[in-house]
Design a protein around this motif. Structure first.
Motif, PDB file in Angstrom:
ATOM      1  N   LYS A 158       5.868   5.761 -11.334  1.00  0.00           N
ATOM      2  CA  LYS A 158       7.155   5.378 -11.921  1.00  0.00           C
ATOM      3  C   LYS A 158       7.019   4.414 -13.101  1.00  0.00           C
ATOM      4  O   LYS A 158       7.710   4.560 -14.106  1.00  0.00           O
ATOM      5  CB  LYS A 158       8.038   4.749 -10.842  1.00  0.00           C
ATOM      6  N   TYR A 159       6.115   3.424 -12.992  1.00  0.00           N
ATOM      7  CA  TYR A 159       6.066   2.375 -14.012  1.00  0.00           C
ATOM      8  C   TYR A 159       4.875   2.479 -14.977  1.00  0.00           C
ATOM      9  O   TYR A 159       4.953   1.980 -16.083  1.00  0.00           O
ATOM     10  CB  TYR A 159       6.042   0.992 -13.349  1.00  0.00           C
ATOM     11  N   ILE A 160       3.793   3.088 -14.553  1.00  0.00           N
ATOM     12  CA  ILE A 160       2.620   3.140 -15.422  1.00  0.00           C
ATOM     13  C   ILE A 160       2.496   4.501 -16.093  1.00  0.00           C
ATOM     14  O   ILE A 160       2.548   4.616 -17.315  1.00  0.00           O
ATOM     15  CB  ILE A 160       1.335   2.773 -14.645  1.00  0.00           C
ATOM     16  N   LYS A 161       2.352   5.547 -15.288  1.00  0.00           N
ATOM     17  CA  LYS A 161       2.090   6.877 -15.854  1.00  0.00           C
ATOM     18  C   LYS A 161       3.274   7.461 -16.608  1.00  0.00           C
ATOM     19  O   LYS A 161       3.093   8.328 -17.454  1.00  0.00           O
ATOM     20  CB  LYS A 161       1.623   7.838 -14.763  1.00  0.00           C
ATOM     21  N   SER A 162       4.482   6.998 -16.323  1.00  0.00           N
ATOM     22  CA  SER A 162       5.654   7.514 -17.040  1.00  0.00           C
ATOM     23  C   SER A 162       5.994   6.690 -18.285  1.00  0.00           C
ATOM     24  O   SER A 162       6.883   7.059 -19.056  1.00  0.00           O
ATOM     25  CB  SER A 162       6.863   7.551 -16.101  1.00  0.00           C
ATOM     26  N   ALA A 163       5.278   5.592 -18.515  1.00  0.00           N
ATOM     27  CA  ALA A 163       5.543   4.743 -19.682  1.00  0.00           C
ATOM     28  C   ALA A 163       5.048   5.430 -20.956  1.00  0.00           C
ATOM     29  O   ALA A 163       4.003   6.085 -20.944  1.00  0.00           O
ATOM     30  CB  ALA A 163       4.841   3.401 -19.517  1.00  0.00           C
ATOM     31  N   PRO A 164       5.778   5.290 -22.060  1.00  0.00           N
ATOM     32  CA  PRO A 164       5.330   5.898 -23.318  1.00  0.00           C
ATOM     33  C   PRO A 164       4.004   5.319 -23.819  1.00  0.00           C
ATOM     34  O   PRO A 164       3.264   5.998 -24.516  1.00  0.00           O
ATOM     35  CB  PRO A 164       6.456   5.597 -24.311  1.00  0.00           C
ATOM     36  N   GLU A 165       3.677   4.091 -23.426  1.00  0.00           N
ATOM     37  CA  GLU A 165       2.429   3.458 -23.859  1.00  0.00           C
ATOM     38  C   GLU A 165       1.217   3.948 -23.066  1.00  0.00           C
ATOM     39  O   GLU A 165       0.081   3.684 -23.443  1.00  0.00           O
ATOM     40  CB  GLU A 165       2.511   1.925 -23.673  1.00  0.00           C
ATOM     41  N   LYS A 189       0.825  -1.220   0.000  1.00  0.00           N
ATOM     42  CA  LYS A 189       0.000   0.000   0.000  1.00  0.00           C
ATOM     43  C   LYS A 189       0.854   1.262   0.000  1.00  0.00           C
ATOM     44  O   LYS A 189       0.567   2.215  -0.725  1.00  0.00           O
ATOM     45  CB  LYS A 189      -0.929   0.027   1.221  1.00  0.00           C
ATOM     46  N   GLU A 190       1.912   1.274   0.802  1.00  0.00           N
ATOM     47  CA  GLU A 190       2.739   2.475   0.919  1.00  0.00           C
ATOM     48  C   GLU A 190       3.557   2.754  -0.344  1.00  0.00           C
ATOM     49  O   GLU A 190       4.056   3.866  -0.541  1.00  0.00           O
ATOM     50  CB  GLU A 190       3.658   2.396   2.146  1.00  0.00           C
ATOM     51  N   LEU A 191       3.678   1.765  -1.213  1.00  0.00           N
ATOM     52  CA  LEU A 191       4.457   1.935  -2.448  1.00  0.00           C
ATOM     53  C   LEU A 191       3.592   1.983  -3.711  1.00  0.00           C
ATOM     54  O   LEU A 191       4.119   2.148  -4.810  1.00  0.00           O
ATOM     55  CB  LEU A 191       5.472   0.796  -2.575  1.00  0.00           C
ATOM     56  N   GLU A 192       2.282   1.839  -3.564  1.00  0.00           N
ATOM     57  CA  GLU A 192       1.409   1.746  -4.735  1.00  0.00           C
ATOM     58  C   GLU A 192       1.438   3.015  -5.587  1.00  0.00           C
ATOM     59  O   GLU A 192       1.568   2.951  -6.806  1.00  0.00           O
ATOM     60  CB  GLU A 192      -0.024   1.421  -4.321  1.00  0.00           C
ATOM     61  N   GLU A 193       1.317   4.185  -4.971  1.00  0.00           N
ATOM     62  CA  GLU A 193       1.343   5.449  -5.734  1.00  0.00           C
ATOM     63  C   GLU A 193       2.677   5.630  -6.445  1.00  0.00           C
ATOM     64  O   GLU A 193       2.727   6.058  -7.600  1.00  0.00           O
ATOM     65  CB  GLU A 193       1.050   6.649  -4.831  1.00  0.00           C
ATOM     66  N   GLU A 194       3.772   5.295  -5.746  1.00  0.00           N
ATOM     67  CA  GLU A 194       5.098   5.400  -6.357  1.00  0.00           C
ATOM     68  C   GLU A 194       5.200   4.479  -7.570  1.00  0.00           C
ATOM     69  O   GLU A 194       5.701   4.874  -8.628  1.00  0.00           O
ATOM     70  CB  GLU A 194       6.173   5.031  -5.332  1.00  0.00           C
ATOM     71  N   PHE A 195       4.692   3.249  -7.432  1.00  0.00           N
ATOM     72  CA  PHE A 195       4.716   2.298  -8.543  1.00  0.00           C
ATOM     73  C   PHE A 195       3.926   2.836  -9.733  1.00  0.00           C
ATOM     74  O   PHE A 195       4.391   2.791 -10.872  1.00  0.00           O
ATOM     75  CB  PHE A 195       4.144   0.940  -8.098  1.00  0.00           C
ATOM     76  N   ILE A 196       2.714   3.348  -9.486  1.00  0.00           N
ATOM     77  CA  ILE A 196       1.873   3.869 -10.565  1.00  0.00           C
ATOM     78  C   ILE A 196       2.567   5.008 -11.289  1.00  0.00           C
ATOM     79  O   ILE A 196       2.598   5.055 -12.524  1.00  0.00           O
ATOM     80  CB  ILE A 196       0.490   4.302 -10.014  1.00  0.00           C
TER      81      ILE A 196
END
Length: 148
Positions: A62-69, A53-60
């Motif tokens: 770093k890995y999802i919203k910053s992806a070119p896709e 839970k404490e890392l979910e926003e960071e993951f989103i």
């Protein structure tokens, strides 16, 4: 081949998938994009089956919203799409169960039904004419009396 938690870079969906050599064997069930394994440092529990839970926003971020896709419209709609798919799946299962138990009344669901005979329909039409309730009907529920 193991099943691990994966994510979609386009819509952000998180789903379990079978992975071989850091590549998922299936695509996202929402947008059909490629799935990627979630890095282990974000996974929690003994089974590594959820994002901490404490890392979910960071993951989103770093890995999802910053992806070119990444596609914001898919990201915003994914929950609604999954709810619709879940409703459709439940409806298909209900239809399959209804087919398994055989024909049933569309009004009360009872399976105690019978065919309306040709003689019965002819007598009804002869007595009531076009006002007959049996015109175009072929079945009758013996429980509620509904005809269809």
């Amino acid at each position: 081949m193991e099943q691990i938690l994966c994510y979609c870079k386009k819509c952000g969906r998180k789903v379990f998938a079978f992975v071989e050599e850091d590549k998922a064997r299936s695509n996202c069930d929402i947008c059909n994009s490629e799935l990627y394994p979630i890095p282990e440092e974000y996974l929690g529990g003994m089974s590594k089956s959820f994002i901490k839970k404490e890392l979910e926003e960071e993951f989103i971020e770093k890995y999802i919203k910053s992806a070119p896709e990444f596609d914001q419209s898919w990201f915003d709609r994914r929950d609604g799409i999954m709810e619709r798919k879940d409703r459709e799946r439940a409806q298909r299962q209900a239809w399959a169960k209804a087919r398994e138990r055989g024909p049933h009344c569309p009004y009360c669901g009872c399976s105690n039904i019978g065919r309306i005979g040709g003689v019965s329909r002819a007598i009804s039409v002869g007595m009531f004419g076009m006002a007959s309730g049996k015109i175009g009907k072929t079945h009758k529920c013996r429980s509620c009396g509904g005809m269809w």
